[in-house]
Design an enzyme around this catalytic site. Structure first.
Site, short mmCIF file in Angstrom:
data_model
loop_
_atom_site.label_atom_id
_atom_site.label_comp_id
_atom_site.label_asym_id
_atom_site.label_seq_id
_atom_site.Cartn_x
_atom_site.Cartn_y
_atom_site.Cartn_z
N ARG A 87 2.90 -0.55 -5.90
CA ARG A 87 3.00 -0.93 -4.12
C ARG A 87 4.40 -1.36 -3.84
O ARG A 87 4.87 -2.38 -4.19
CB ARG A 87 1.72 -1.54 -4.09
CG ARG A 87 0.52 -1.95 -4.31
CD ARG A 87 -0.51 -2.46 -4.17
NE ARG A 87 -1.94 -2.15 -4.21
CZ ARG A 87 -3.11 -1.78 -5.24
NH1 ARG A 87 -1.87 -2.52 -6.23
NH2 ARG A 87 -4.27 -1.20 -5.02
N TYR A 103 1.50 6.28 1.62
CA TYR A 103 0.37 6.58 0.69
C TYR A 103 0.20 7.88 0.30
O TYR A 103 0.16 8.68 0.88
CB TYR A 103 -0.74 5.99 1.03
CG TYR A 103 -0.61 4.12 1.23
CD1 TYR A 103 -0.21 4.09 2.79
CD2 TYR A 103 -1.15 3.48 1.16
CE1 TYR A 103 -0.39 2.70 2.92
CE2 TYR A 103 -1.26 2.55 0.76
CZ TYR A 103 -0.09 1.17 2.47
OH TYR A 103 -0.45 0.86 2.67
N ARG A 143 4.91 -0.24 4.30
CA ARG A 143 4.03 -1.03 2.80
C ARG A 143 4.33 0.32 2.53
O ARG A 143 3.95 2.01 3.23
CB ARG A 143 2.29 -1.25 3.06
CG ARG A 143 2.38 -2.45 3.52
CD ARG A 143 2.60 -3.51 2.39
NE ARG A 143 1.77 -2.85 0.94
CZ ARG A 143 0.47 -2.95 0.57
NH1 ARG A 143 -0.17 -4.25 1.16
NH2 ARG A 143 0.86 -2.95 -0.23
N ARG A 164 17.83 1.72 -7.96
CA ARG A 164 19.06 1.76 -8.51
C ARG A 164 19.54 3.20 -8.38
O ARG A 164 20.68 3.44 -8.89
CB ARG A 164 19.05 0.95 -9.74
CG ARG A 164 19.10 -0.46 -9.39
CD ARG A 164 19.87 -1.17 -8.36
NE ARG A 164 18.69 -2.22 -8.57
CZ ARG A 164 19.11 -3.44 -7.22
NH1 ARG A 164 19.01 -2.89 -5.84
NH2 ARG A 164 18.28 -4.35 -7.12
N CYS A 187 10.06 -7.25 -8.79
CA CYS A 187 8.66 -7.04 -9.70
C CYS A 187 7.08 -8.22 -9.92
O CYS A 187 8.04 -9.00 -10.27
CB CYS A 187 9.02 -6.29 -11.19
SG CYS A 187 10.19 -4.74 -10.48
N ARG A 241 -5.46 2.73 2.15
CA ARG A 241 -5.19 2.25 3.44
C ARG A 241 -5.40 3.51 4.68
O ARG A 241 -4.75 4.70 5.16
CB ARG A 241 -3.92 1.85 3.97
CG ARG A 241 -3.68 0.23 4.02
CD ARG A 241 -4.63 -0.72 3.41
NE ARG A 241 -4.70 -0.39 5.13
CZ ARG A 241 -3.86 -1.25 6.43
NH1 ARG A 241 -3.74 -2.27 5.45
NH2 ARG A 241 -4.18 -1.25 7.41
N GLU A 298 0.01 -7.17 -9.24
CA GLU A 298 -0.98 -6.60 -8.44
C GLU A 298 -2.17 -7.91 -9.63
O GLU A 298 -2.62 -8.05 -10.83
CB GLU A 298 -1.89 -5.47 -8.52
CG GLU A 298 -0.99 -4.80 -7.73
CD GLU A 298 -1.04 -5.37 -5.71
OE1 GLU A 298 -2.02 -6.35 -5.51
OE2 GLU A 298 -0.64 -5.41 -4.97
#
Length: 123
Positions: free
Chosen positions: A89, A107, A6, A62, A74, A115, A77
């Site tokens: 994210r 992050y 993540r 890319r 894609c 997080r 959220e």
């Protein structure tokens, strides 16, 4: 075994340049920290908050040599009230022998608040 890696980053404005630049920064850091090779990646999901819509952040992948054939999607959220805004994210599904504890989640910028409990994150 496939593990999820993540990462997240905030974007300073809703422009194609800002979105692609931030997403590329996050991808490069996630790839470098975990020593990921494109052939080991099953797929990548990239989500954005609803206030980011000027470009597909997957375009950033890319720009990276060797990543042409990695499947990427894609999505948006959930617009949860009071959640972090202007955020990209990433969930990268990688074939690896590393344990969950060895995975380095990344992050950056304002997304560090998402997080703080991940003590193994070097970012």
């Amino acid at each position: 075994m496939i593990r999820g890696m993540r990462g997240a980053i905030t974007v300073n404005q809703n422009t194609e340049e800002a979105i692609i630049t931030a997403t590329e920064e996050l991808l490069v850091k996630l790839i470098d920290e975990n020593h990921i090779l494109p052939d080991l990646v099953a797929s990548i999901f990239i989500s954005t908050t609803e206030d980011i819509n000027a470009a597909f952040p997957a375009k950033a992948l890319r720009n990276l040599e060797g990543w042409t054939y990695v499947p990427v999607m894609c999505m948006q959220e959930l617009p949860v009230p009071n959640s972090l805004k202007m955020c990209v994210r990433i969930m990268m599904h990688v074939n690896t022998t590393h344990s969950q504890e060895e995975i380095i989640h990344v992050y950056l910028k304002g997304a560090k608040v998402l997080r703080p409990d991940l003590s193994n994150s070097l970012a």
